[in-house]
Design an enzyme around this catalytic site. Sequence first.
Site, PDB file in Angstrom:
ATOM      1  N   ASP A  78       0.841  -1.258  -0.030  1.00 64.14           N
ATOM      2  CA  ASP A  78       0.059  -0.147  -0.138  1.00 64.14           C
ATOM      3  C   ASP A  78       0.621   1.387  -0.140  1.00 64.14           C
ATOM      4  O   ASP A  78       1.975   1.330   0.620  1.00 64.14           O
ATOM      5  CB  ASP A  78      -0.954  -0.086   1.276  1.00 64.14           C
ATOM      6  CG  ASP A  78      -1.749   1.105   1.187  1.00 64.14           C
ATOM      7  OD1 ASP A  78      -2.770   1.050   0.323  1.00 64.14           O
ATOM      8  OD2 ASP A  78      -1.697   2.060   2.038  1.00 64.14           O
ATOM      9  N   ASN A 134      -2.971  12.781  -3.995  1.00 62.16           N
ATOM     10  CA  ASN A 134      -4.211  13.363  -4.938  1.00 62.16           C
ATOM     11  C   ASN A 134      -4.597  14.684  -4.349  1.00 62.16           C
ATOM     12  O   ASN A 134      -4.891  15.480  -5.364  1.00 62.16           O
ATOM     13  CB  ASN A 134      -5.474  12.528  -4.521  1.00 62.16           C
ATOM     14  CG  ASN A 134      -5.173  10.986  -5.054  1.00 62.16           C
ATOM     15  OD1 ASN A 134      -4.614  10.913  -6.254  1.00 62.16           O
ATOM     16  ND2 ASN A 134      -5.977   9.739  -4.697  1.00 62.16           N
ATOM     17  N   HIS A 164      -5.968  14.046  -8.946  1.00 63.10           N
ATOM     18  CA  HIS A 164      -6.218  12.645  -9.245  1.00 63.10           C
ATOM     19  C   HIS A 164      -5.558  12.186 -10.474  1.00 63.10           C
ATOM     20  O   HIS A 164      -5.376  10.971 -10.521  1.00 63.10           O
ATOM     21  CB  HIS A 164      -7.727  12.545  -9.378  1.00 63.10           C
ATOM     22  CG  HIS A 164      -8.465  12.357  -7.746  1.00 63.10           C
ATOM     23  ND1 HIS A 164      -8.331  11.592  -6.693  1.00 63.10           N
ATOM     24  CD2 HIS A 164      -8.878  13.581  -7.222  1.00 63.10           C
ATOM     25  CE1 HIS A 164      -9.070  11.758  -5.747  1.00 63.10           C
ATOM     26  NE2 HIS A 164      -9.379  13.141  -5.856  1.00 63.10           N
ATOM     27  N   ASP A 174      -3.239   8.772 -10.461  1.00 58.17           N
ATOM     28  CA  ASP A 174      -3.454   7.669 -11.592  1.00 58.17           C
ATOM     29  C   ASP A 174      -2.225   7.651 -12.055  1.00 58.17           C
ATOM     30  O   ASP A 174      -1.936   6.345 -12.587  1.00 58.17           O
ATOM     31  CB  ASP A 174      -4.713   8.010 -12.715  1.00 58.17           C
ATOM     32  CG  ASP A 174      -5.906   7.982 -12.027  1.00 58.17           C
ATOM     33  OD1 ASP A 174      -5.997   7.699 -10.835  1.00 58.17           O
ATOM     34  OD2 ASP A 174      -6.797   8.777 -12.694  1.00 58.17           O
ATOM     35  N   GLU A 193      -5.220   2.533  -3.766  1.00 57.54           N
ATOM     36  CA  GLU A 193      -3.719   2.337  -3.767  1.00 57.54           C
ATOM     37  C   GLU A 193      -3.179   1.074  -3.147  1.00 57.54           C
ATOM     38  O   GLU A 193      -1.982   0.984  -3.013  1.00 57.54           O
ATOM     39  CB  GLU A 193      -3.314   3.576  -3.217  1.00 57.54           C
ATOM     40  CG  GLU A 193      -3.327   3.523  -1.686  1.00 57.54           C
ATOM     41  CD  GLU A 193      -4.607   4.388  -1.470  1.00 57.54           C
ATOM     42  OE1 GLU A 193      -4.567   4.643  -0.038  1.00 57.54           O
ATOM     43  OE2 GLU A 193      -5.709   4.252  -1.931  1.00 57.54           O
TER      44      GLU A 193
END
Length: 660
Positions: free
Chosen positions: A533, A541, A546, A550, A576
């Site tokens: 993670d 973000n 965002h 990505d 994530e």
Amino acid sequence: MRSAASAAESPEAATAGTAGTAETTESVMNRSYAYAFIVSLGVATGHSPVFSPESGHKPAASPPRAPVPAPKKRQPVHPLHGGEARARICQGHRRGAARFNVQIAVGGGSTLNAHDVVVAVTLPSIDDLIEESELSNSSGRHREGAAQAEKALVRPGLTARQQAHARQLLSLHRLRLGDFEACVSQGLLALEYFTAHGDFLRQSRVHCTLALAFADTALHETALQHVLGALSAARESGDPVAEFWALSRSSMVHGAMGDATRDIELGRRALALAQTLDDPESAFVGLNNLGDSFLQIARGQHAQGLDATAALEEALVLVRESVAVAAAQGHYFYETIARTNLVSVLIGLEQHGEAREQGWLAKALAKAHGFRNLEVDIDAQLADVVRAEGRLEEATTMMTSQLTNHDVEDDPALLTRLHKALFEMHKERGRFEQALLHHEELHALALRSTVQTAGLQSQMLINTIEIEQAHHEAERSQLEVQMERLRAEEMDLQAHTDSLTRLPNRRALDRQLPPMMGRAHDSVKPLCAAMIDFDHFKRVNDVHGHAKGDEVLTVMATMLRAVTRDTDLAVRVGGEEFLLVFGDTTLEGAAVVCERLLASVRSYPWDTLAPGLTCTVSAGLAELEPSESVSAWLARADAALYAAKHGGRDQVSRGEVAAS
């Protein structure tokens, strides 16, 4: 006359030595089976077989030339052990019951005639029928051969290969019988199978047959396509005999097109190849067909008023040699064909005495061996000899008599030849009324031939188009099935793939993880899971947007692929968070891989994506324990991940071993 035109030659006709003798192969086989039965019956009862003078000999391995005597009137059945003398010969494959003039000596001096023994035999198998059809082809018995192939085609249990083979033979027989439409339809179906299965040898043979069918109906472009196909397939097969036949057929097609130069060139190449082969049939056909090509050239030159001597002399040498080759082989059908060609050449060279002698020799062979079509043709040749000698009245009488022969009615080419000769002779004699009648018959024959040829051409092209259309429909159906399968696979892939990172998703994990666990259990090999993670991903973000988040996930997917093998699994679990499953890997080995991954993430130039961007990840490891469930195993890995987070992040933590 080329041997092809009278049904003798074909790639399938490998042996025909004494084909056409008065006693058929079937009668000899039946008599042999009966003899074997009678001998065994005599042994069983203590009696010995006695061969009557009427049969004259024991059944031999090769067919005798003398005909089988007609059976006597049936005698009362002799009692044997209190019942009728009956037997079933299971190994036989000929149809019906047979009676023979062979006797068994029975007690008290009496005899038991073999024709009093009812012999029931089994039906021929599909392979037997196909083999018999091939033998019928080699001996010129094409009506019988076609019937045998047709019987094979309606038998239950027929395999696709047997069906194609029977169709190949039926196509050839129908060609010889002048049924070009059936020839083409059967040949194209056979060709489709042989092409689909890569059988180049049989492809070449069928192409040869179809080439002649299309050439005989003046569809020369299609005929050329098939001779090219025959040559290509023959060379692919590596069979020089097949290449010979393809060259021979190509020569004939060019001859039918009026291309004499190419006809002779290909004929010479075919003969040269035949002379390198240990194949008697090719040796004969190469000589005979090249001789016939020169004969056709001579006829064309004569019709134009040109000197045809050179072409006739070339033909004479070749045809004499073909007669000698056929005679040496004991192949009566081929010998008869070659002698008819020799008669035509000798007439052209005005050697009438020898022409008559050869004609009678050919007629005797045809009559002795049942070659009725050839016998009728030879009668016309003998009349041609008489005409060439100037005895027009006698020739007129002979040809007029031939027109009453029912066998001539089925031969349009011979009818045309006879009416043309009679028209010319009556006209020369001043009998204009009779000449007009024959001229009208000629006109009617020509018109009928034109109409029939046009109809045949249309139907053959329609058949070809229909078969090709059916083939295209089948291909289209196959493509549609493939497209449906590909669409289904694509939909399945989409359903099991994360759209952003293109890694497997949770659905893929649910499908792939149980088999991996099963293999690990069966092979007693370790299986490790690593929950991974991003640290503080929400900040990425919030600060950079965002879209940049990505991009970070996409880069991470690339890194995960770099550290996994084909036996491993990398999954985007959600957001994530990712999962790595390492096959055949201990906890220590998995920790090494994860440390390498964390170092790669730590050192990646994230600021190239956005100024000031940095990223780290944490990982939690757990090794699968025996009999542990998926949920318990992954829960331990998840707990280890949280331990790594609480321990300061950017580190690998190992999960506790499950309680026993």
